[in-house]
Design an enzyme around this catalytic site. Structure first.
Site, PDB file in Angstrom:
ATOM      1  N   LYS A  35       0.855  -1.293  -0.220  1.00 32.72           N
ATOM      2  CA  LYS A  35       0.107  -0.184   0.005  1.00 32.72           C
ATOM      3  C   LYS A  35       0.604   0.695  -0.327  1.00 32.72           C
ATOM      4  CE  LYS A  35      -0.247   0.030   5.089  1.00 32.72           C
ATOM      5  NZ  LYS A  35      -1.464  -0.534   6.025  1.00 32.72           N
ATOM      6  N   ARG A 134     -10.698   0.255  14.804  1.00 29.02           N
ATOM      7  CA  ARG A 134     -11.355   1.119  13.195  1.00 29.02           C
ATOM      8  C   ARG A 134     -11.646   0.381  12.490  1.00 29.02           C
ATOM      9  NH1 ARG A 134      -4.913   1.379  10.682  1.00 29.02           N
ATOM     10  NH2 ARG A 134      -5.312  -0.635   9.513  1.00 29.02           N
ATOM     11  N   TYR A 273      14.803  31.522   4.456  1.00 34.56           N
ATOM     12  CA  TYR A 273      13.841  32.286   4.873  1.00 34.56           C
ATOM     13  C   TYR A 273      14.216  32.186   6.596  1.00 34.56           C
ATOM     14  CZ  TYR A 273      11.072  31.432   0.720  1.00 34.56           C
ATOM     15  OH  TYR A 273      10.841  31.220  -0.708  1.00 34.56           O
ATOM     16  N   MET A 327      10.772  24.850   0.403  1.00 30.25           N
ATOM     17  CA  MET A 327       9.804  23.775  -0.189  1.00 30.25           C
ATOM     18  C   MET A 327      10.386  23.272  -1.540  1.00 30.25           C
ATOM     19  SD  MET A 327       6.854  24.285  -4.044  1.00 30.25           S
ATOM     20  CE  MET A 327       5.782  25.431  -1.980  1.00 30.25           C
TER      21      MET A 327
HETATM   22  C1  LIG Z   1      -0.802  -1.809   7.037  1.00 29.49           C
HETATM   23  C2  LIG Z   1      -0.605  -2.659   7.527  1.00 29.49           C
HETATM   24  C3  LIG Z   1      -0.004  -3.913   7.698  1.00 29.49           C
HETATM   25  C4  LIG Z   1       1.217  -3.826   7.606  1.00 29.49           C
HETATM   26  O1  LIG Z   1       1.499  -2.743   8.845  1.00 29.49           O
HETATM   27  P1  LIG Z   1       3.271  -3.362   9.300  1.00 29.49           P
HETATM   28  O2  LIG Z   1       3.696  -2.346  11.068  1.00 29.49           O
HETATM   29  O3  LIG Z   1       4.121  -2.245   8.428  1.00 29.49           O
HETATM   30  O4  LIG Z   1       3.168  -4.524   9.345  1.00 29.49           O
HETATM   31  C5  LIG Z   1      -0.716  -5.584   8.010  1.00 29.49           C
HETATM   32  N1  LIG Z   1      -2.529  -5.118   8.669  1.00 29.49           N
HETATM   33  C6  LIG Z   1      -2.640  -3.978   8.235  1.00 29.49           C
HETATM   34  C7  LIG Z   1      -5.030  -4.175   8.222  1.00 29.49           C
HETATM   35  C8  LIG Z   1      -1.792  -2.545   7.485  1.00 29.49           C
HETATM   36  O5  LIG Z   1      -3.349  -1.564   7.377  1.00 29.49           O
END
Ligand SMILES: *Cc1c(COP(=O)(O)O)cnc(C)c1O
Length: 388
Positions: A35, A134, A273, A327
């Protein structure tokens, strides 16, 4: 080639992936989190390496990430760890992305999309909230959802999962909390089985539990940050050494740039700056074309709010950032006789072989964040260069 690039050391990625795969029982699957553009490292290239090193599944967070991977030729199952908006459901099904679901409205959204696409038994995973707060249904609600999914001609229950809130902490109370979450999760999967429904793939292990709690691997692990060479927060290198199970992870990304100009200044000249730093003696100042739009955040400079002051490596030696990070540019103090030349490479962070004097871990520690945020923050305009 533009001066500021993120070098991705594929050898290190492969090392981490192979190590992680060896920690997971051969009968359990490995789902590698790619991701957020593989935590900033470049999704397609990292996904290919993960698959080559034994990933059975890849985890994404957006339908658009799935589209990128599919267009890049990735064929393995994609598990989407967060929810999409209703108008993305058809694309989700078209891309064959496995969603996490946990309420009737969303389950029906996916079911309708599967029906429209003419799919039978489209796999979804039921998320159970055992204490992360969550996404997920409560453990006691899971059976009716599991039943609805497995009874639907258009859906099938491909798996059941949960996510830990404090698995990367060494604190005793946090460790107990993780155990409690795990017990709740097992109880939930057992209640689904007792109802005569197969839970499919049971998975809960993030990076921390993948390395630290083999009994929590179940049918699949979902490592993320460790793939990219960083330890799960408090479960650091020293922790695993003390445990008698050393884990040697190698950071994968180096953020590098070039000295594009060297300016000579007398005492009394202010830099950048806000005029937050003024030379008190004659010195040479290197201009680097990297700034907060590239992920070299303003807070990384002393004048940007952070108190330590961060160094940049040139020819393997540290030089302090002076004044505020802008920036697109920042300035580094070379002193009078550094011997640094124009067009020399400068390394912000990275593994040892990149010539860096620090990793993203140190930048994170010094600025009150975690390495995840540092690597994910590397800007879109910074090309990822894959070093094979
Ligand atoms: C991002 C995520 C992971 C991986 O998490 P790490 O701490 O990077 O190992 C695993 N499961 C879920 C649901 C996540 O959102």
């Amino acid at each position: 080639m533009t001066a500021t690039t993120a070098k991705i050391y594929i050898k290190n990625l492969r090392h981490n992936l192979t190590l992680i795969r060896s920690k997971i029982s051969p009968s359990a699957k490995m789902c590698v989190a790619v991701k957020a553009d593989a935590y900033g490292h470049g999704a397609i290239r990292c996904a290919k390496e993960a698959v080559a090193c034994g990933a059975d599944v890849l985890a994404i967070a957006r339908v658009s990430e799935g589209a990128e991977l599919r267009a890049g030729g990735i064929k393995v199952p994609l598990l989407m760890l967060s929810l999409c908006s209703p108008d993305e459901a058809d694309e989700l099904v078209r891309l064959d992305i496995t969603p996490l679901v946990f309420d009737f409205e969303y389950i029906k959204l996916v079911e309708d999309a599967a029906k429209r696409a003419g799919k039978a038994d489209y796999a979804v995973h039921l998320a159970v909230d055992t204490g992360m707060g969550r996404i997920g249904c409560l453990p006691e609600e899971c059976v009716p959802f599991a039943r609805y999914i497995s009874d639907s001609p258009f859906l099938s229950l491909g798996g059941v999962c949960t996510h830990f809130a404090v698995a990367d902490s060494q604190k005793e109370s946090d460790r107990e909390y993780t155990q409690m979450q795990f017990r709740r999760f097992l109880h939930a999967t057992e209640s689904i089985e007792k109802a005569g429904i197969s839970p499919g793939i049971r998975h809960c292990a993030n990076s921390a539990t993948t390395l630290d709690q083999p009994q929590m691997h179940l049918d699949m692990c979902r490592p993320g940050i460790i793939v990219y060479g960083y330890y799960p927060d408090e479960l650091d290198r020293a922790y695993f050494e003390a445990k008698g199970e050393p884990i040697d992870l190698h950071p994968v990304m180096a953020l590098t740039t070039k000295v594009v100009a060297i300016r000579g200044f007398e005492a009394g000249n202010s830099i950048s700056y806000g005029r937050t730093w003024t030379s008190n003696k004659k010195t040479k100042i290197a201009v680097l074309p990297i700034g907060y739009a590239d992920g070299f955040f303003r807070r990384f400079s002393k004048a940007g709010g952070f108190c330590g002051g961060i160094d940049v490596a040139i020819n393997g030696k540290p030089y302090p950032v002076r004044g505020r990070i802008c920036m697109d540019q920042c300035m580094v103090d070379l002193g009078e006789n550094s011997g640094v030349e124009r067009w020399s490479e400068a390394v912000i962070f990275g593994p040892e072989e990149s010539g860096a004097v620090q990793t993203a871990q140190r930048l994170a520690d010094e600025t009150g964040t975690i390495p995840y945020e540092i690597t994910c923050g590397v800007g879109k305009r910074v090309p990822r260069i894959f070093v094979e």
